[in-house]
Design an enzyme around this catalytic site. Structure first.
Site, PDB file in Angstrom:
ATOM      1  N   ARG A 100     -17.082  -7.105   1.779  1.00  0.00           N
ATOM      2  CA  ARG A 100     -16.639  -7.603   3.090  1.00  0.00           C
ATOM      3  C   ARG A 100     -15.703  -8.790   3.000  1.00  0.00           C
ATOM      4  NH1 ARG A 100     -22.080  -6.878   4.378  1.00  0.00           N
ATOM      5  NH2 ARG A 100     -22.467  -4.885   5.414  1.00  0.00           N
ATOM      6  N   LYS A 135      -0.707 -10.395   5.643  1.00  0.00           N
ATOM      7  CA  LYS A 135      -0.870  -8.957   5.886  1.00  0.00           C
ATOM      8  C   LYS A 135      -1.161  -8.235   4.575  1.00  0.00           C
ATOM      9  CE  LYS A 135       2.528  -8.221   9.560  1.00  0.00           C
ATOM     10  NZ  LYS A 135       3.656  -7.328   9.882  1.00  0.00           N
ATOM     11  N   GLU A 156      16.501  -9.880   2.518  1.00  0.00           N
ATOM     12  CA  GLU A 156      15.558 -10.582   3.416  1.00  0.00           C
ATOM     13  C   GLU A 156      15.924 -12.065   3.530  1.00  0.00           C
ATOM     14  OE1 GLU A 156      13.362  -8.772   5.066  1.00  0.00           O
ATOM     15  OE2 GLU A 156      13.045  -6.989   3.817  1.00  0.00           O
ATOM     16  N   LYS A 201       9.814 -18.316   7.347  1.00  0.00           N
ATOM     17  CA  LYS A 201       8.860 -17.266   7.704  1.00  0.00           C
ATOM     18  C   LYS A 201       7.538 -17.878   8.139  1.00  0.00           C
ATOM     19  CE  LYS A 201       6.480 -13.032   6.788  1.00  0.00           C
ATOM     20  NZ  LYS A 201       6.190 -11.842   6.018  1.00  0.00           N
ATOM     21  N   GLU A 214       1.192 -11.316  16.100  1.00  0.00           N
ATOM     22  CA  GLU A 214       2.326 -10.434  16.285  1.00  0.00           C
ATOM     23  C   GLU A 214       2.485  -9.922  17.707  1.00  0.00           C
ATOM     24  OE1 GLU A 214       4.087  -7.253  13.192  1.00  0.00           O
ATOM     25  OE2 GLU A 214       2.180  -8.158  12.748  1.00  0.00           O
ATOM     26  N   ARG A 254       7.160 -13.158  16.293  1.00  0.00           N
ATOM     27  CA  ARG A 254       7.162 -12.576  14.940  1.00  0.00           C
ATOM     28  C   ARG A 254       8.077 -11.358  14.847  1.00  0.00           C
ATOM     29  NH1 ARG A 254       1.787 -12.490  11.134  1.00  0.00           N
ATOM     30  NH2 ARG A 254       2.699 -11.582   9.278  1.00  0.00           N
ATOM     31  N   ASN A 261      11.700  -8.794  12.316  1.00  0.00           N
ATOM     32  CA  ASN A 261      12.004  -7.368  12.262  1.00  0.00           C
ATOM     33  C   ASN A 261      13.504  -7.093  12.418  1.00  0.00           C
ATOM     34  OD1 ASN A 261      10.433  -5.047  11.834  1.00  0.00           O
ATOM     35  ND2 ASN A 261      10.916  -4.340  13.899  1.00  0.00           N
ATOM     36  N   HIS A 289      15.498  -4.240  10.881  1.00  0.00           N
ATOM     37  CA  HIS A 289      14.500  -3.292  10.390  1.00  0.00           C
ATOM     38  C   HIS A 289      14.331  -2.050  11.250  1.00  0.00           C
ATOM     39  CE1 HIS A 289      13.580  -6.381   7.518  1.00  0.00           C
ATOM     40  NE2 HIS A 289      12.605  -5.674   6.971  1.00  0.00           N
ATOM     41  N   HIS A 324      14.246   1.037   8.855  1.00  0.00           N
ATOM     42  CA  HIS A 324      13.129   1.973   8.688  1.00  0.00           C
ATOM     43  C   HIS A 324      13.592   3.414   8.911  1.00  0.00           C
ATOM     44  CE1 HIS A 324      10.183  -1.532   9.527  1.00  0.00           C
ATOM     45  NE2 HIS A 324      10.344  -1.353   8.230  1.00  0.00           N
ATOM     46  N   HIS A 376      14.450  -0.354   0.306  1.00  0.00           N
ATOM     47  CA  HIS A 376      14.180  -1.120   1.518  1.00  0.00           C
ATOM     48  C   HIS A 376      15.265  -2.180   1.733  1.00  0.00           C
ATOM     49  CE1 HIS A 376      11.986  -2.939   4.778  1.00  0.00           C
ATOM     50  NE2 HIS A 376      12.032  -4.114   4.173  1.00  0.00           N
TER      51      HIS A 376
HETATM   52  N1  NAD Z   1       2.550  -7.951   3.435  1.00  0.00           N
HETATM   53  C1  NAD Z   1       3.751  -8.167   3.943  1.00  0.00           C
HETATM   54  O1  NAD Z   1       3.942  -8.970   4.840  1.00  0.00           O
HETATM   55  C2  NAD Z   1       4.913  -7.422   3.369  1.00  0.00           C
HETATM   56  C3  NAD Z   1       6.212  -7.788   3.708  1.00  0.00           C
HETATM   57  C4  NAD Z   1       7.276  -7.113   3.132  1.00  0.00           C
HETATM   58  C5  NAD Z   1       7.037  -6.074   2.244  1.00  0.00           C
HETATM   59  N2  NAD Z   1       5.760  -5.723   1.934  1.00  0.00           N
HETATM   60  C6  NAD Z   1       5.494  -4.638   0.980  1.00  0.00           C
HETATM   61  O2  NAD Z   1       6.038  -4.979  -0.280  1.00  0.00           O
HETATM   62  C7  NAD Z   1       6.272  -3.777  -1.001  1.00  0.00           C
HETATM   63  C8  NAD Z   1       7.589  -3.890  -1.733  1.00  0.00           C
HETATM   64  O3  NAD Z   1       7.525  -5.006  -2.612  1.00  0.00           O
HETATM   65  P1  NAD Z   1       8.425  -5.063  -3.931  1.00  0.00           P
HETATM   66  O4  NAD Z   1       9.811  -4.732  -3.598  1.00  0.00           O
HETATM   67  O5  NAD Z   1       8.115  -6.348  -4.586  1.00  0.00           O
HETATM   68  O6  NAD Z   1       7.872  -3.806  -4.758  1.00  0.00           O
HETATM   69  P2  NAD Z   1       6.985  -3.725  -6.094  1.00  0.00           P
HETATM   70  O7  NAD Z   1       5.768  -4.525  -5.995  1.00  0.00           O
HETATM   71  O8  NAD Z   1       6.835  -2.285  -6.395  1.00  0.00           O
HETATM   72  O9  NAD Z   1       7.933  -4.385  -7.193  1.00  0.00           O
HETATM   73  C9  NAD Z   1       9.141  -3.756  -7.530  1.00  0.00           C
HETATM   74  C10 NAD Z   1       9.207  -3.477  -9.032  1.00  0.00           C
HETATM   75  O10 NAD Z   1       9.439  -4.711  -9.702  1.00  0.00           O
HETATM   76  C11 NAD Z   1       8.504  -4.887 -10.758  1.00  0.00           C
HETATM   77  N3  NAD Z   1       8.362  -6.327 -10.912  1.00  0.00           N
HETATM   78  C12 NAD Z   1       7.825  -7.201 -10.033  1.00  0.00           C
HETATM   79  N4  NAD Z   1       7.979  -8.445 -10.476  1.00  0.00           N
HETATM   80  C13 NAD Z   1       8.625  -8.383 -11.652  1.00  0.00           C
HETATM   81  C14 NAD Z   1       9.104  -9.350 -12.577  1.00  0.00           C
HETATM   82  N5  NAD Z   1       8.973 -10.662 -12.349  1.00  0.00           N
HETATM   83  N6  NAD Z   1       9.722  -8.901 -13.699  1.00  0.00           N
HETATM   84  C15 NAD Z   1       9.913  -7.570 -13.909  1.00  0.00           C
HETATM   85  N7  NAD Z   1       9.499  -6.618 -13.065  1.00  0.00           N
HETATM   86  C16 NAD Z   1       8.867  -7.023 -11.946  1.00  0.00           C
HETATM   87  C17 NAD Z   1       7.289  -4.120 -10.333  1.00  0.00           C
HETATM   88  O11 NAD Z   1       6.531  -3.740 -11.442  1.00  0.00           O
HETATM   89  C18 NAD Z   1       7.920  -2.919  -9.626  1.00  0.00           C
HETATM   90  O12 NAD Z   1       8.253  -1.950 -10.580  1.00  0.00           O
HETATM   91  C19 NAD Z   1       6.214  -2.638  -0.012  1.00  0.00           C
HETATM   92  O13 NAD Z   1       5.039  -1.900  -0.213  1.00  0.00           O
HETATM   93  C20 NAD Z   1       6.164  -3.350   1.338  1.00  0.00           C
HETATM   94  O14 NAD Z   1       5.440  -2.621   2.299  1.00  0.00           O
HETATM   95  C21 NAD Z   1       4.705  -6.380   2.463  1.00  0.00           C
HETATM   96 ZN    ZN Z   2      11.775  -6.032   5.054  1.00  0.00          ZN
END
Ligand code: NAD
Ligand code: ZN
Length: 356
Positions: free
Chosen positions: A109, A131, A173, A215, A225, A229, A233, A236, A240, A252
């Site tokens: 939990r 999130k 971003e 942010k 939200e 907030r 977006n 986006h 999307h 993305h």
């Molecule tokens: N929670 C939120 O508010 C929020 C906001 C925006 C995006 N997201 C989520 O984030 C995700 C995308 O994140 P991302 O683009 O970081 O993807 P990811 O976590 O898949 O990372 C991208 C790639 O980079 C590699 N990597 C990460 N750090 C590294 C480093 N320092 N050196 C070498 N390789 C590295 C990872 O292994 C992966 O292959 C999506 O699922 C999206 O929905 C969440």
């Molecule tokens: Zn984004």
């Protein structure tokens, strides 16, 4: 070292060379807790994790951000005998942050999580706001929870090993934050393109601090939200739809880059955004190596249909977060934060931004 610490959300530490101090920071924020690190296999291979605790890994990539991986990770915690006095240290990109955050939100939990974002996107976007989620067959982030980390530890030196595509994706971003919320930051970004592209540690430290602060300020005002907030977006709504219509062959960040330019142009067309804003935004994104036009192969009908069914839009009307000028959102509390746009304006603007 603390850059941002105010009521309601976690302290965010940003400093080049900070990772070796992770053990001390973890001891401070998670005293007497039994720790497990969660990281994807790529990050676990590339980054030397300075904690002598179990490291649970999963295959890198969005495809792992699902309930099956969540099951495996929680099963491993159970097998390790982790109890209510445990905590998770999430080390990786946004996928790891979302997945490990959701594990922490739900394990017994809820146990605390410390976020160590390693991709630029995770540093300036995903790690702030609390999130967490996993994807399902019917969509991204369909099952999740709000779970604020106890702290966020960011070491810009880790960006050195990030792929060029992932790095540029994160920059989209950063441009969004400047364009919508902070004109001075937008100019600062425009004046420092070479050191940013070279990932100069001090420059990246400053970029990350500013984006995180922008942010965090929004998230603090609107944690649930319902209000401002949605400004985050920006770009986006189109992004999307572009991701979906191209079957996620556009990343993305690439989709956000195109979306920002087209939505800014839409604002100009509607007389809401000052002229030349789309050109300014597009020029900066191009310098960062990001695309600014809609691929020829994209069906305009399908794109618009997807925008109308975006879960953030009510009843088929397309709403976007527009800017009045660079650094200043057009929406406000009285007028509403977003503007409804008609299909004709949307289509005409999108057509004008068709690639070759
Ligand atoms: N929670 C939120 O508010 C929020 C906001 C925006 C995006 N997201 C989520 O984030 C995700 C995308 O994140 P991302 O683009 O970081 O993807 P990811 O976590 O898949 O990372 C991208 C790639 O980079 C590699 N990597 C990460 N750090 C590294 C480093 N320092 N050196 C070498 N390789 C590295 C990872 O292994 C992966 O292959 C999506 O699922 C999206 O929905 C969440
Ligand atoms: Zn984004």
């Amino acid at each position: 070292v603390t850059l941002h610490h105010s009521s309601g959300h976690a302290p965010v530490y940003v400093e080049a060379g900070l990772l070796p101090r992770l053990p001390a920071l973890a001891a401070h924020h998670l005293p007497r807790r039994k720790l497990a690190v969660i990281a994807d296999d790529r990050v676990a291979r590339v980054i030397t994790i300075p904690l002598d605790v179990p490291i649970l890994t999963f295959p890198a990539g969005e495809a792992s951000k699902n309930r099956a991986t969540w099951s495996q990770l929680t099963d491993q915690l159970i097998a390790l005998g982790f109890g209510r006095d445990s905590a998770i240290v999430a080390i990786g990109g946004g996928v790891t942050g979302d997945l490990a955050g959701f594990v922490a939100a739900t394990y017994l939990r809820g146990v605390p999580v410390l976020q160590v974002p390693t991709s630029l996107l995770a540093m300036i976007d995903a790690s702030v706001g609390g999130k967490t989620a996993v994807d399902t067959a019917s969509g991204k982030n369909m099952v999740g929870a709000y779970h604020q980390p106890v702290a966020v530890v960011i070491d810009p030196l880790l960006l050195q090993s990030l792929s060029e595509a992932d790095f540029r994706s994160g920059l989209a971003e950063a441009v969004k934050h400047g364009a919508l919320l902070d004109g001075a930051h937008f100019s600062w970004l425009s004046s420092l393109v070479p050191p940013i592209l070279a990932r100069d540690p001090k420059t990246m430290e400053a970029l990350i601090r500013r984006s995180v602060a922008l942010k965090a300020a929004i998230v603090e005002r609107d944690e649930t939200e319902t209000g401002c907030r949605v400004l985050l977006n920006a770009g986006h709504t189109i992004a999307h739809a572009l991701e979906a219509v191209t079957d996620y062959t556009l990343s993305h960040g690439e989709a956000v880059s195109i979306g920002l330019v087209v939505e800014t142009a839409l604002g100009e067309r509607l007389g809401i955004t000052t002229r030349q804003s789309a050109t300014l935004v597009g020029d900066l994104l191009k310098q960062f190596g990001l695309p600014t036009t809609i691929p020829r192969s994209v069906s305009m009908d399908r794109l618009i249909e997807l925008m109308r069914s975006d879960k953030k839009n009510r009843a088929g009307a397309v709403r976007v977060a527009l800017m009045a000028r660079i650094g200043e959102p057009a929406g406000n509390d009285e007028r509403g934060w977003t503007t409804e746009v008609g299909e004709r304006d949307l289509r005409a603007t999108a057509e004008a931004y068709r690639g070759t």
